[in-house]
Design a protein around this motif. Structure first.
Motif, PDB file in Angstrom:
ATOM      1  N   ASP B  75       0.853  -1.187   0.000  1.00 26.01           N
ATOM      2  CA  ASP B  75       0.000   0.000   0.000  1.00 26.01           C
ATOM      3  C   ASP B  75       0.898   1.249   0.000  1.00 26.01           C
ATOM      4  O   ASP B  75       2.125   1.139   0.045  1.00 26.01           O
ATOM      5  CB  ASP B  75      -1.000  -0.022   1.167  1.00 26.01           C
ATOM      6  CG  ASP B  75      -0.371   0.140   2.533  1.00 26.01           C
ATOM      7  OD1 ASP B  75       0.646   0.846   2.640  1.00 26.01           O
ATOM      8  OD2 ASP B  75      -0.896  -0.425   3.509  1.00 26.01           O
ATOM      9  N   GLU B  76       0.265   2.430  -0.054  1.00 28.63           N
ATOM     10  CA  GLU B  76       1.068   3.654  -0.233  1.00 28.63           C
ATOM     11  C   GLU B  76       2.036   3.929   0.921  1.00 28.63           C
ATOM     12  O   GLU B  76       3.148   4.386   0.687  1.00 28.63           O
ATOM     13  CB  GLU B  76       0.159   4.858  -0.486  1.00 28.63           C
ATOM     14  CG  GLU B  76      -0.870   5.092   0.613  1.00 28.63           C
ATOM     15  CD  GLU B  76      -1.673   6.356   0.364  1.00 28.63           C
ATOM     16  OE1 GLU B  76      -2.305   6.454  -0.680  1.00 28.63           O
ATOM     17  OE2 GLU B  76      -1.653   7.237   1.246  1.00 28.63           O
ATOM     18  N   ARG B  77       1.629   3.623   2.169  1.00 26.38           N
ATOM     19  CA  ARG B  77       2.546   3.854   3.298  1.00 26.38           C
ATOM     20  C   ARG B  77       3.734   2.906   3.223  1.00 26.38           C
ATOM     21  O   ARG B  77       4.883   3.314   3.430  1.00 26.38           O
ATOM     22  CB  ARG B  77       1.824   3.672   4.639  1.00 26.38           C
ATOM     23  CG  ARG B  77       2.696   3.996   5.851  1.00 26.38           C
ATOM     24  CD  ARG B  77       2.059   3.518   7.128  1.00 26.38           C
ATOM     25  NE  ARG B  77       1.944   2.083   7.183  1.00 26.38           N
ATOM     26  CZ  ARG B  77       2.891   1.254   7.598  1.00 26.38           C
ATOM     27  NH1 ARG B  77       4.049   1.729   8.009  1.00 26.38           N
ATOM     28  NH2 ARG B  77       2.704  -0.045   7.606  1.00 26.38           N
ATOM     29  N   GLU B  78       3.467   1.641   2.893  1.00 23.95           N
ATOM     30  CA  GLU B  78       4.546   0.662   2.785  1.00 23.95           C
ATOM     31  C   GLU B  78       5.532   1.060   1.688  1.00 23.95           C
ATOM     32  O   GLU B  78       6.741   0.883   1.838  1.00 23.95           O
ATOM     33  CB  GLU B  78       3.968  -0.728   2.510  1.00 23.95           C
ATOM     34  CG  GLU B  78       3.239  -1.312   3.710  1.00 23.95           C
ATOM     35  CD  GLU B  78       2.489  -2.590   3.391  1.00 23.95           C
ATOM     36  OE1 GLU B  78       2.461  -3.476   4.254  1.00 23.95           O
ATOM     37  OE2 GLU B  78       1.922  -2.703   2.293  1.00 23.95           O
ATOM     38  N   VAL B  80       6.203   4.130   0.722  1.00 25.19           N
ATOM     39  CA  VAL B  80       6.977   5.264   1.242  1.00 25.19           C
ATOM     40  C   VAL B  80       8.091   4.744   2.160  1.00 25.19           C
ATOM     41  O   VAL B  80       9.248   5.159   2.059  1.00 25.19           O
ATOM     42  CB  VAL B  80       6.050   6.260   2.003  1.00 25.19           C
ATOM     43  CG1 VAL B  80       6.860   7.299   2.769  1.00 25.19           C
ATOM     44  CG2 VAL B  80       5.096   6.945   1.042  1.00 25.19           C
ATOM     45  N   GLU B 135      11.031   1.516  12.942  1.00 21.60           N
ATOM     46  CA  GLU B 135       9.585   1.329  13.118  1.00 21.60           C
ATOM     47  C   GLU B 135       9.218   1.096  14.585  1.00 21.60           C
ATOM     48  O   GLU B 135       9.928   0.434  15.301  1.00 21.60           O
ATOM     49  CB  GLU B 135       9.101   0.136  12.283  1.00 21.60           C
ATOM     50  CG  GLU B 135       9.093   0.423  10.807  1.00 21.60           C
ATOM     51  CD  GLU B 135       7.905   1.247  10.325  1.00 21.60           C
ATOM     52  OE1 GLU B 135       6.762   0.804  10.482  1.00 21.60           O
ATOM     53  OE2 GLU B 135       8.129   2.332   9.796  1.00 21.60           O
TER      54      GLU B 135
END
Lengths: 90, 135
Positions: B75-78, B80, B135
């Motif tokens: 997905d977009e966060r991953e 980034v 993280e």
């Protein structure tokens, strides 16, 4: 350019609709961990993702996201009611 | 990542890279001295720890899969996060390689295929290490 912090009501709306993070993630097409990051304001969504979230909750974007800390939803709805009431009087 | 698992993750990564350095150093040392059975055993034991810590720090945590997944599955966060990790690991890898090659040139040791394999291992593991560390 460093992006601004975005405040949101995703956690509140998700709990109100009895959705788990996994269920919401499935509806908006992201990993369930991303929902956690969004709720904590640790990740700013793209415009596309923000609109997908709005479509799930069937609410306008300004009720879910803001660049300023958000007021309680009841206060916000009262303000909308007053605006609409004022418009009807005119 | 929870604080405790983050601590054990960081320990795993430090042990993994320490054993990578030890593995390379022992290889060149034993090659210089001439191989004996106990040297092969020592090298295999080092390799064992290296593989074990690689499994616990990269495979078990899912970070290896995240970094090596195709763009369609992220997905977009991953995306980034992965792009940030790749950009930073590129810098770290360049500096590490320069130091590595510099040491070998200064000590007049020929860089063998074994040395290059170690550098490739470093290049492939650095992005997941950067993600796991932050993280």
């Amino acid at each position: 350019m460093k992006s601004r912090k975005l405040y949101n009501r995703i956690a509140l709306l998700r709990e109100e609709r009895n959705l788990s993070r996994r269920e919401l993630a499935e509806k908006i097409g992201v990993n369930f961990q991303t929902v956690g990051y969004l709720e904590r304001g640790e990740y700013n969504p793209s415009l596309d993702l923000a609109f997908r979230i709005c479509e799930v909750f069937e609410l306008p974007i300004e009720l879910i996201f803001s660049t300023k800390p958000l007021k309680p939803l009841s206060q916000e709805l009262l303000r909308y009611k007053q605006i609409l009431g004022g418009n009807n009087e005119n | 990542m929870k604080i405790e698992s983050k601590k054990s993750y960081k320990t795993g990564i430090i042990v993994n890279y320490l054993f990578l350095v030890l593995f390379v150093a022992l290889f060149y040392l034993f090659n210089h001295l001439g191989w004996k059975v106990w040297m092969v055993i020592a090298e295999l034991l080092t390799l064992g720890v290296l593989v074990l810590t690689f499994y616990t720090s990269h495979i078990k945590t899912g970070l290896w899969r995240l970094v090596h997944a195709s763009e369609d599955t992220l997905d977009e966060r991953e995306m980034v996060v992965v792009l940030y990790a790749l950009r930073n690991s590129y810098s770290v890898f360049t500096i590490t390689s320069l130091i590595f090659i510099g040491i070998f040139v200064a000590m007049e040791i020929p860089v063998s295929a074994f040395g290059f394999v170690s550098l490739i291992y470093l290049a492939h593991t650095l992005p997941s290490v950067i993600i796991g560390w932050q993280e």
